[in-house]
Design an enzyme around this catalytic site. Structure first.
Site, PDB file in Angstrom:
ATOM      1  CE  LYS A  20     -54.681 115.468  30.705  1.00 32.34           C
ATOM      2  NZ  LYS A  20     -54.475 116.051  32.046  1.00 32.34           N
ATOM      3  CG  HIS A  29     -57.507 112.975  28.181  1.00 31.50           C
ATOM      4  ND1 HIS A  29     -56.335 113.506  27.679  1.00 31.50           N
ATOM      5  CD2 HIS A  29     -57.180 112.382  29.358  1.00 31.50           C
ATOM      6  CE1 HIS A  29     -55.339 113.226  28.504  1.00 31.50           C
ATOM      7  NE2 HIS A  29     -55.822 112.547  29.522  1.00 31.50           N
ATOM      8  CB  SER A  56     -55.166 109.306  29.452  1.00 27.77           C
ATOM      9  OG  SER A  56     -54.717 108.265  30.300  1.00 27.77           O
TER      10      SER A  56
END
Length: 416
Positions: free
Chosen positions: A247, A215, A187
């Site tokens: 996300k 992610h 991240s």
């Protein structure tokens, strides 16, 4: 003997953070519109900024189908989850979302959690205990580290991205079950874990490989299935993986997908699943709509990749030092905590919201700007950011040089 005052301890810690340039201040966003956000100052006045630090990688958080699904389900089923899943909080929409994610990622089963942090706590606490071990990448997300510590197992860490370091750690452990855990996309650095090598290590050492792909899912791999699919691995090599809903999918919550027996075990024993209220059905409906869009809207990933390429090429042309990342996370290392804050403030003055990331989120000396890109950004906005970054660099360098000149002149003035 008097007990130490917790209030005094807290005040001392606050003062130390301030002295190091590591105070954290919340920013209040009053409204979002595409890549723009209205940010309020302390007086309540607002200013529109272009957001280059959020995680809405596919631009789905405001999509009309996603928002519509949320509104329709809330109007029918209410605002809350009512109870835990195993009491009376499990809704048909939860089932539908779990099934859609499992089908997308090519796994037999999936389980919905309130957040990625909860999901990581659940996985490691349900699988490991005294006498077991968890081996992790040194730059793993804090939730994985906390999960291992709270499980009571041994926690061992290997150098970032070093599969040989992982196997050395596993070999050094006594008998007991072992989990090899890693982020899929890191991240703060934006690079991708060497999953194929780690899968070989896990198999050789009879460890379970668990990938937190918060992610990666949505943006990497075929049909956006994430870093595990991009590495051409499946459930046999990665029995459990985490996909966040907050996300690239623009919502809230997380799903653990993988081996049916393991997922069933989590559903019956994982404390962060058993003892918390279920995610509101309306949020699950929004995420279900987002997953369907992410699966079919390949153009979003194509646009994101073009935006990443544009940004990196422009940064290289301007001599801006980026870490080696091909993902939506583009860190610009600064080093000094106060310089990172100065860069961020200079960018905000020019209309851009880019967060300064400082220790302990990153290692000592690793302060940086964490620039994130989205399918919602257009080429003109990226070019404008690059120009602002170049000016911010020159401004901070000029201020540092002036400060150095003043410091050097101070002894002369004193002698005079």
């Amino acid at each position: 003997m008097a007990r130490p005052s917790l209030h005094d301890r807290v005040e001392a810690a606050r003062a130390q953070r301030a002295a190091l340039g590591r105070s954290r201040v919340r920013r209040t966003v009053a409204r979002r519109d595409g890549a723009g956000c209205l940010v309020l100052d302390e007086g309540g006045d607002g200013r529109w900024l272009l957001d280059f630090c959020g995680n809405d990688y596919l631009g789905l958080s405001q999509h009309f189908a996603v928002v519509g699904a949320l509104q329709d389900t809330a109007s029918r089923d209410g605002a809350g989850g009512v109870a835990s899943h195993l009491v009376c909080g499990h809704h048909a929409t939860h089932d539908a979302l779990e099934g859609e994610v499992a089908d997308w990622l090519g796994t037999p089963r999936a389980l919905l959690f309130g957040s990625g942090f909860l999901a990581n706590l659940a996985v490691l606490q349900a699988l490991l205990g005294d006498g077991d071990a968890c081996v992790q990448d040194r730059l793993n997300h804090a939730s994985l580290l906390d999960a291992a510590r709270l499980s009571g197992c041994r926690l061992r860490r290997y150098p970032h991205g070093d599969a040989e370091g992982a196997i050395r750690q596993l070999r050094s452990l006594p008998e007991g079950a072992a989990v090899l855990a890693t982020d899929g996309v890191f991240s703060m650095d934006g690079d991708v874990a060497p999953l194929r090598q780690l899968a070989i290590v896990a198999r050789a050492q009879q460890a379970l490989l668990y990938v937190d792909d918060a992610h990666g899912v949505g943006v990497l791999g075929p049909d956006g299935r994430g870093s595990v699919a991009a590495a051409k691995l499946g459930v046999a090599q990665v029995p459990l993986q985490l996909a966040t809903l907050g996300k690239a999918l623009g919502g809230y919550g997380a799903v653990v997908a993988g081996d049916a027996v393991l997922v069933a075990h989590l559903a019956e024993t994982a404390r962060p699943y058993l003892y918390t209220t279920a995610l509101p059905p309306a949020l699950a409906a929004a995420s279900l709509a987002a997953v369907k869009l992410a699966r079919k809207d390949h153009w979003r990933r194509e646009k994101l990749q073009a935006t990443i390429a544009q940004f990196r090429a422009g940064a290289i042309q301007r001599g801006l030092p980026l870490l080696p990342s091909d993902t939506a996370i583009q860190p610009l290392p600064v080093g000094d905590d106060r310089d990172a804050c100065a860069w961020s403030e200079a960018l905000e003055a020019r209309g851009f919201m880019v967060a300064a990331i400082r220790p302990p989120t990153v290692p000592e000396g690793g302060a940086r700007l964490r620039i994130t890109l989205s399918a919602a950004h257009d080429p003109l906005q990226v070019d404008a950011l690059l120009e602002a970054l170049e000016r911010a660099r020159d401004q901070v360098a000029g201020a540092r040089a002036s400060h150095g000149d003043a410091a050097a002149a101070a002894p002369l003035a004193a002698r005079a």
